[in-house]
Design a protein around this motif. Structure first.
Motif: not given
Length: 365
Positions: A35-44, A48-53, A149-157
């Motif tokens: 859920g956290f990853c879905c809320a912070h997907q890349l490009g969505l 900024e790239p440094t916005g999530v740790l 893994v959760f792919d934050r670009v593709a938005g999928q496991v």
């Protein structure tokens, strides 16, 4: 999932360093982490790239004194499952937030061998494939069959095989993607290992461990015995977490052992080790690994070396660990690391590469 709160990030790192963050979430289940990853997907979200740790065990992080200005997810997911593949082979899957050393101990309790030489390493299971964690002759890349893994670009496991993970010395495809993007593209959800049902260890490969066990390199002994001796060796170097031992207030080995193309350029007395493919075990021609600790010591930096006020220092037990003596800042550690890197480069023409992940700080900054 806990409601996002303000925290001082030093709470979550073994260095006990790191400034404030105002948006810290603790994910205790896989669904919460996804859920956290879905809320912070890349490009969505346009962040900024440094916005999530993402923080697991915090054993491989050096975080700026200024903290982190973005969303932080502390991964605390748990769970271990096993599948019997054959009478001798067992597939074990652990959630990313499992404590690594507890997981290793659990596999031995199940009568499984393979991970015993990796005992005593701080951190979480999910961090191990990123760095291809290794010690005393074993790397996790030899035993991992896949990583979920959760792919934050593709938005999928996704499930990545050992081949797709492209393990190398202290690196992987996961780490390279993170460096390229400036943030994790792949967030580890679980890691799967293939282990042997045996009381015997893998062949002992590391000279210091073989000496401690009083066996020849290549011998097999009790896996439990290997674990006991590895933990004792690590403790003697301040590499087992202990709140009362400032030598363990660190990120473990701060620099990777350099790999050189020209072994003849090394000092005659410098240690030399083969570089092997972590999957096939085959020696990689033309590559030689040497000891970062040896280079540091022979560049004139002894155990306990410090600069300035001495708040950060080389461990009193091991020159490869930079430590917080109780009141250090991240800037103190950076200054010490720069001094070490410059000294080794001046002495041997070899540039040491740091092993921890730097957040909001850099050696060349």
């Amino acid at each position: 999932m806990t409601e996002a709160v303000s925290e001082v990030l030093s709470r979550f790192t073994t260095f006990r360093l790191g400034g404030p963050a105002t948006d810290v979430t603790v994910a205790e289940t896989r669904d919460e982490l996804i859920g956290f990853c879905c809320a912070h997907q890349l490009g969505l979200t346009g962040e900024e790239p440094t916005g999530v740790l993402f923080i697991g065990g915090g054993s491989n992080l050096l975080i700026s004194d200024d903290g982190f200005d973005g969303a932080v997810c502390v991964v605390r997911t748990t769970g271990v499952t096993t599948i019997e593949i054959t009478t001798t082979d067992t597939r074990v899957t652990a959630e990313a937030g499992e404590d690594w050393d507890d997981f290793v101990a659990h596999t031995l309790e199940l009568g499984l061998s393979g991970l015993e030489a990796l005992s005593g390493i701080p951190g979480s299971v999910g961090a191990t494939p990123i760095q291809n964690v290794g010690a005393y002759g074993t790397e996790v890349g030899e035993l991992i069959t896949s990583v979920e893994v959760f792919d934050r670009v593709a938005g999928q496991v996704r499930h990545l095989s050992a081949v797709e993970l492209e393990f190398g010395y202290r690196t992987s495809a996961l780490k390279r993607a993170q460096i390229a993007a400036g943030t994790p593209q792949f967030v580890v959800l679980s890691v799967t290992f293939d282990l042997k049902r045996s009381e015997q260890s893998l062949p002992v490969r590391y000279a210091q461990l073989a000496s401690a066990l009083d066996v020849e390199i290549g011998n097999r002994v009790s896996a439990t015995l290997v674990r006991e001796h590895v933990i004792a060796l690590r403790r003697s170097k301040g590499m087992v977490l202990d709140p009362d031992d400032h030598d363990s207030w660190s990120a473990g080995s701060f620099f990777t052992n350099p790999i050189v193309d020209d072994a003849d350029a090394l000092p005659a007395e410098a240690p030399r080790y083969p570089v092997n493919d972590p999957l096939s075990g085959a020696k990689i021609a033309g590559k030689t690994k040497t000891s970062a600790a040896w280079l540091i010591e022979h560049a004139g930096f002894s155990k306990g070396f410090s600069i300035g006020a001495g708040r950060a220092a080389l461990s009193d037990k091991h020159t490869l660990a930079l430590t917080n003596r109780g009141h250090a800042s991240t800037s103190d550690v950076i200054d010490l690391a720069r001094t070490i890197v410059t000294g080794v480069e001046d002495a041997f023409g070899i540039t040491l590469e740091p092993e921890p992940t730097f957040i909001g700080c850099a050696l060349d900054g």
